[in-house]
Design an enzyme around this catalytic site. Sequence first.
Site, PDB file in Angstrom:
ATOM      1  N   TYR A 144       0.860  -1.185   0.000  1.00 43.05           N
ATOM      2  CA  TYR A 144       0.000   0.000   0.000  1.00 43.05           C
ATOM      3  C   TYR A 144       0.893   1.230   0.000  1.00 43.05           C
ATOM      4  O   TYR A 144       1.875   1.277   0.733  1.00 43.05           O
ATOM      5  CB  TYR A 144      -0.892  -0.005   1.242  1.00 43.05           C
ATOM      6  CG  TYR A 144      -1.750   1.238   1.395  1.00 43.05           C
ATOM      7  CD1 TYR A 144      -2.821   1.464   0.546  1.00 43.05           C
ATOM      8  CD2 TYR A 144      -1.482   2.163   2.388  1.00 43.05           C
ATOM      9  CE1 TYR A 144      -3.610   2.609   0.694  1.00 43.05           C
ATOM     10  CE2 TYR A 144      -2.272   3.305   2.545  1.00 43.05           C
ATOM     11  CZ  TYR A 144      -3.330   3.517   1.694  1.00 43.05           C
ATOM     12  OH  TYR A 144      -4.111   4.632   1.841  1.00 43.05           O
ATOM     13  N   ASP A 239       9.425   2.590  -1.081  1.00 45.72           N
ATOM     14  CA  ASP A 239       8.476   3.296  -0.228  1.00 45.72           C
ATOM     15  C   ASP A 239       8.775   2.962   1.227  1.00 45.72           C
ATOM     16  O   ASP A 239       8.411   1.896   1.725  1.00 45.72           O
ATOM     17  CB  ASP A 239       7.041   2.918  -0.598  1.00 45.72           C
ATOM     18  CG  ASP A 239       6.021   3.662   0.262  1.00 45.72           C
ATOM     19  OD1 ASP A 239       6.438   4.403   1.180  1.00 45.72           O
ATOM     20  OD2 ASP A 239       4.814   3.486   0.017  1.00 45.72           O
ATOM     21  N   LYS A 272       5.158   9.083   8.324  1.00 49.06           N
ATOM     22  CA  LYS A 272       5.011   8.512   9.666  1.00 49.06           C
ATOM     23  C   LYS A 272       6.058   9.007  10.661  1.00 49.06           C
ATOM     24  O   LYS A 272       5.957  10.129  11.134  1.00 49.06           O
ATOM     25  CB  LYS A 272       4.963   6.984   9.567  1.00 49.06           C
ATOM     26  CG  LYS A 272       3.754   6.535   8.695  1.00 49.06           C
ATOM     27  CD  LYS A 272       3.397   5.091   8.863  1.00 49.06           C
ATOM     28  CE  LYS A 272       2.374   4.625   7.851  1.00 49.06           C
ATOM     29  NZ  LYS A 272       1.023   4.496   8.324  1.00 49.06           N
TER      30      LYS A 272
HETATM   31  N1  PMP Z   1       3.207   4.138   1.959  1.00 52.49           N
HETATM   32  C1  PMP Z   1       3.176   3.225   2.940  1.00 52.49           C
HETATM   33  C2  PMP Z   1       4.179   2.110   2.911  1.00 52.49           C
HETATM   34  C3  PMP Z   1       2.252   3.310   3.972  1.00 52.49           C
HETATM   35  O1  PMP Z   1       2.238   2.391   4.936  1.00 52.49           O
HETATM   36  C4  PMP Z   1       1.334   4.391   3.956  1.00 52.49           C
HETATM   37  C5  PMP Z   1       0.283   4.556   5.042  1.00 52.49           C
HETATM   38  N2  PMP Z   1      -0.007   3.478   5.795  1.00 52.49           N
HETATM   39  C6  PMP Z   1       1.395   5.316   2.920  1.00 52.49           C
HETATM   40  C7  PMP Z   1       2.348   5.168   1.943  1.00 52.49           C
HETATM   41  C8  PMP Z   1       0.447   6.472   2.858  1.00 52.49           C
HETATM   42  O2  PMP Z   1       0.743   7.392   3.859  1.00 52.49           O
HETATM   43  P1  PMP Z   1      -0.362   8.436   4.344  1.00 52.49           P
HETATM   44  O3  PMP Z   1      -1.401   7.652   5.059  1.00 52.49           O
HETATM   45  O4  PMP Z   1       0.411   9.373   5.236  1.00 52.49           O
HETATM   46  O5  PMP Z   1      -0.879   9.119   3.139  1.00 52.49           O
END
Ligand code: PMP
Length: 455
Positions: A144, A239, A272
């Site tokens: 995700y 990511d 995060k």
């Molecule tokens: N990339 C990863 C690996 C994530 O775990 C998340 C959120 N869980 C996101 C992108 C998206 O981040 P946000 O919720 O701050 O938009």
Amino acid sequence: MQTERSRALFAEARTLIPGGVNSPVRAFTAVGGEPLFLSRGEGAHVWDADGNRFIDYLGSWGPLIAGHAHPRILAAIAETAAKGTSFGAPTELEVRLARKVVGRVPSIEKVRMVNSGTEATLSAIRLARAHTGRDRVVKVEGCYHGHVDALLVSAGSGVATLSIPGTPGIPAAVAAQTTVVPFNDLDALRAVLEAQGREIACVILEPIAGNMGVVPPRPGYLAGVRELTRAHGVVFILDEVMTGFRVAAGGWASLSEQRGEPIDADLYTFGKVMGGGLPAAAFGGAAQIMAQLAPAGPVYQAGTLSGNPLACAAGLATLRLCTDDLYARLDRTAAVLGTLATDALTAAGVPHRLQRAGNMFSVFFTDAEVRDYDSAKTQDTSAFRAFFHTMLAHGVYLPPSAFEAWFVSDALDDEALEIVAKALPRAAAAAAESAGGGAAAEGAGGGAGAARVAP
Ligand code: PMP
């Protein structure tokens, strides 16, 4: 447990906010029941609107690596807020935070700040497309990356939790530009690159998949992705929104070095932990690619609140707390917790599998090896549901999804671990019962309940 106030707030919220929540997994849809409205957090604890106290293993889905309301982070936010909350002009704090990120991840030379992980990944993809002059994106099933149109195809996290097959509102033409391959499968990626290589702008993945539950990369997998993407002139986007500054000082990039398998991607995304609980995120990489961003180059990307002083101050204060000692403590906590969970589930005869990478771990309610999204989906989500609610009833707040990591923080102390140790046998028994076998009642200790522990 009294939940009247939460119930009333949820009823009111549903009249005002779709589904009553501002992000779908918060609604407890996957685990049933109604969400608790939280009102306070301190250290390892959160309190709900009815005054119930829980040990928190959600940690705001990852950012709160130092626990709730850490005094140093609060002081940094308060001191900054007193001087003004936003300027829409450059500030020194952005430079300090950028230096911290660049200093921690060796292959990053330049970084651009944004407000969320979603913004980071969508901007990184735009940049990769501009850099290569190609449109197609390759993503990995079950990973995700935020609610980016091109990346919601076969996504994990809330999409997996809610079993949404695809998302209406994404133009077919956009979805058609995304190719999906399974995690940990180099042959599949090689085949796609050989067939479509000249159309592919980027491959994006989570180095440790965290959004289908924790699935570590197999030895050689990420190095193979690096080699294949380089050979085809494809931008490799790592990511690290979840893993970045969580699993080690420089995220996966430094953990992989410690493991003797260093990899360098072309672009990285963060969020995060780097915002310490406030909205700060970033993407970065080699100067040559990043130089194409406006105003240095032609690729437009912007944000009214990007590099916000409060978020930068919280992020900086958090990263200052993220020392090697902190990561060593978190690794130990995760190991202890994982063992407690697997011991309780094994004793209750619940088929499960513990998977851990650094301090990220999750418990899958299946005894199959989990190496990708298909195998993650073999788990018994009804067993998780029973497990989750029993833990909650005994004062432990886990992520309300079977497809998520348990997030540990440095605030977890012996008392927090004791509360978990007491709750686990009851939750394991509930999981055994819901799985239908009644194995707990029969006192099965091995057999179906034998745990497999992955590194
Ligand atoms: N990339 C990863 C690996 C994530 O775990 C998340 C959120 N869980 C996101 C992108 C998206 O981040 P946000 O919720 O701050 O938009």
